[in-house]
Design a protein around this motif. Sequence first.
Motif, PDB file in Angstrom:
ATOM      1  N   ARG B  69       0.831  -1.226   0.000  1.00 52.22           N
ATOM      2  CA  ARG B  69       0.000   0.000   0.000  1.00 52.22           C
ATOM      3  C   ARG B  69       0.856   1.263   0.000  1.00 52.22           C
ATOM      4  O   ARG B  69       0.519   2.271   0.626  1.00 52.22           O
ATOM      5  CB  ARG B  69      -0.980  -0.001   1.170  1.00 52.22           C
ATOM      6  CG  ARG B  69      -2.051  -1.075   1.024  1.00 52.22           C
ATOM      7  CD  ARG B  69      -3.096  -0.980   2.116  1.00 52.22           C
ATOM      8  NE  ARG B  69      -2.512  -1.342   3.400  1.00 52.22           N
ATOM      9  CZ  ARG B  69      -2.773  -0.712   4.536  1.00 52.22           C
ATOM     10  NH1 ARG B  69      -3.579   0.326   4.563  1.00 52.22           N
ATOM     11  NH2 ARG B  69      -2.220  -1.119   5.659  1.00 52.22           N
ATOM     12  N   LYS B  70       1.992   1.196  -0.731  1.00 53.45           N
ATOM     13  CA  LYS B  70       2.839   2.376  -0.859  1.00 53.45           C
ATOM     14  C   LYS B  70       2.869   2.895  -2.296  1.00 53.45           C
ATOM     15  O   LYS B  70       3.423   3.959  -2.548  1.00 53.45           O
ATOM     16  CB  LYS B  70       4.273   2.043  -0.444  1.00 53.45           C
ATOM     17  CG  LYS B  70       4.473   1.751   1.027  1.00 53.45           C
ATOM     18  CD  LYS B  70       5.941   1.524   1.314  1.00 53.45           C
ATOM     19  CE  LYS B  70       6.179   1.275   2.792  1.00 53.45           C
ATOM     20  NZ  LYS B  70       7.622   1.089   3.077  1.00 53.45           N
ATOM     21  N   ASP B  71       2.324   2.126  -3.229  1.00 58.17           N
ATOM     22  CA  ASP B  71       2.406   2.531  -4.615  1.00 58.17           C
ATOM     23  C   ASP B  71       1.205   2.030  -5.399  1.00 58.17           C
ATOM     24  O   ASP B  71       0.483   1.132  -4.948  1.00 58.17           O
ATOM     25  CB  ASP B  71       3.696   1.994  -5.253  1.00 58.17           C
ATOM     26  CG  ASP B  71       3.805   0.488  -5.116  1.00 58.17           C
ATOM     27  OD1 ASP B  71       4.409   0.023  -4.137  1.00 58.17           O
ATOM     28  OD2 ASP B  71       3.240  -0.217  -5.969  1.00 58.17           O
ATOM     29  N   SER B  72       1.027   2.632  -6.562  1.00 60.40           N
ATOM     30  CA  SER B  72      -0.097   2.251  -7.411  1.00 60.40           C
ATOM     31  C   SER B  72       0.287   2.515  -8.855  1.00 60.40           C
ATOM     32  O   SER B  72       1.211   3.299  -9.141  1.00 60.40           O
ATOM     33  CB  SER B  72      -1.338   3.067  -7.042  1.00 60.40           C
ATOM     34  OG  SER B  72      -2.456   2.695  -7.838  1.00 60.40           O
ATOM     35  N   SER B  73      -0.395   1.845  -9.758  1.00 61.66           N
ATOM     36  CA  SER B  73      -0.154   2.073 -11.179  1.00 61.66           C
ATOM     37  C   SER B  73      -1.481   2.144 -11.917  1.00 61.66           C
ATOM     38  O   SER B  73      -2.495   1.591 -11.473  1.00 61.66           O
ATOM     39  CB  SER B  73       0.720   0.974 -11.777  1.00 61.66           C
ATOM     40  OG  SER B  73       0.045  -0.268 -11.714  1.00 61.66           O
ATOM     41  N   LEU B  74      -1.425   2.862 -13.033  1.00 55.30           N
ATOM     42  CA  LEU B  74      -2.584   2.989 -13.924  1.00 55.30           C
ATOM     43  C   LEU B  74      -2.121   2.591 -15.314  1.00 55.30           C
ATOM     44  O   LEU B  74      -1.179   3.185 -15.849  1.00 55.30           O
ATOM     45  CB  LEU B  74      -3.086   4.433 -13.922  1.00 55.30           C
ATOM     46  CG  LEU B  74      -3.924   4.908 -15.121  1.00 55.30           C
ATOM     47  CD1 LEU B  74      -5.183   4.083 -15.274  1.00 55.30           C
ATOM     48  CD2 LEU B  74      -4.270   6.379 -14.974  1.00 55.30           C
ATOM     49  N   HIS B  75      -2.745   1.581 -15.877  1.00 59.39           N
ATOM     50  CA  HIS B  75      -2.407   1.111 -17.216  1.00 59.39           C
ATOM     51  C   HIS B  75      -3.583   1.397 -18.141  1.00 59.39           C
ATOM     52  O   HIS B  75      -4.731   1.066 -17.805  1.00 59.39           O
ATOM     53  CB  HIS B  75      -2.105  -0.390 -17.192  1.00 59.39           C
ATOM     54  CG  HIS B  75      -1.722  -0.942 -18.522  1.00 59.39           C
ATOM     55  ND1 HIS B  75      -0.454  -0.810 -19.036  1.00 59.39           N
ATOM     56  CD2 HIS B  75      -2.441  -1.613 -19.455  1.00 59.39           C
ATOM     57  CE1 HIS B  75      -0.401  -1.392 -20.234  1.00 59.39           C
ATOM     58  NE2 HIS B  75      -1.588  -1.879 -20.503  1.00 59.39           N
ATOM     59  N   ILE B  76      -3.287   2.020 -19.272  1.00 61.03           N
ATOM     60  CA  ILE B  76      -4.327   2.294 -20.272  1.00 61.03           C
ATOM     61  C   ILE B  76      -4.012   1.480 -21.523  1.00 61.03           C
ATOM     62  O   ILE B  76      -2.899   1.553 -22.063  1.00 61.03           O
ATOM     63  CB  ILE B  76      -4.420   3.789 -20.616  1.00 61.03           C
ATOM     64  CG1 ILE B  76      -4.713   4.605 -19.360  1.00 61.03           C
ATOM     65  CG2 ILE B  76      -5.505   4.019 -21.670  1.00 61.03           C
ATOM     66  CD1 ILE B  76      -4.797   6.118 -19.600  1.00 61.03           C
TER      67      ILE B  76
END
Lengths: 115, 112
Positions: B69-76
């Motif tokens: 719960r320290k990072d996140s990503s968004l893939h399109i």
Amino acid sequence: GAGVSQTPSNKVTEKGKYVELRCDPISGHTALYWYRQSLGQGPEFLIYFQGTGAADDSGLPNDRFFAVRPEGSVSTLKIQRTERGDSAVYLCASSLTGGVVTEQFFGPGTRLTVL
Amino acid sequence: TQLLEQSPQFLSIQEGENLTVYCNSSSVFSSLQWYRQEPGEGPVLLVTVVTGGEVKKLKRLTFQFGDARKDSSLHITAAQPGDTGLYLCAGGAPNSGYALNFGKGTSLLVTP
């Protein structure tokens, strides 16, 4: 419409002047937030209201900034003795209840320019 | 102090390409949200992730919350010109009350 509205959309003032920025939240939303967004930055939290009271004002940069929400609906952000560094877009958001997980609905912002 | 670092800062791609943007922090967040902001408008919420390892899909957009719960990503996938905008991640840090901490954002331009 039924969204968050902010007035004015643009405000140009001179250094040292006093300004008021208004936010009309979505009807029935108890939580209201003010953020400031400088060019090339993400929004920066200023203050959070739950009902009429300021539940968290830890983001206000100094005592020139003050905000009220006297009837638990409309809020006014007040800036005294404006400085050039206050120039930014001031965003207001509201949510049905408070909390970082609840969806915050943002207004279009007021662009403040201090000359 | 920017608790959330987003990369890349700018991204210009052609229609049909895939892309991933990242949101990283050294702090643990109780939840992370992704917003999209268009010029002259306020941010609009895309998704909220609350559980470590969580993956959420919104049409061609896939969001992931890191296990810690320290990072996140968004893939399109197969980006379209309508995806153009500023993508912001925002986190609710433990003990921060109701304040959302935003990253600086990733400015995406998708050309036809």
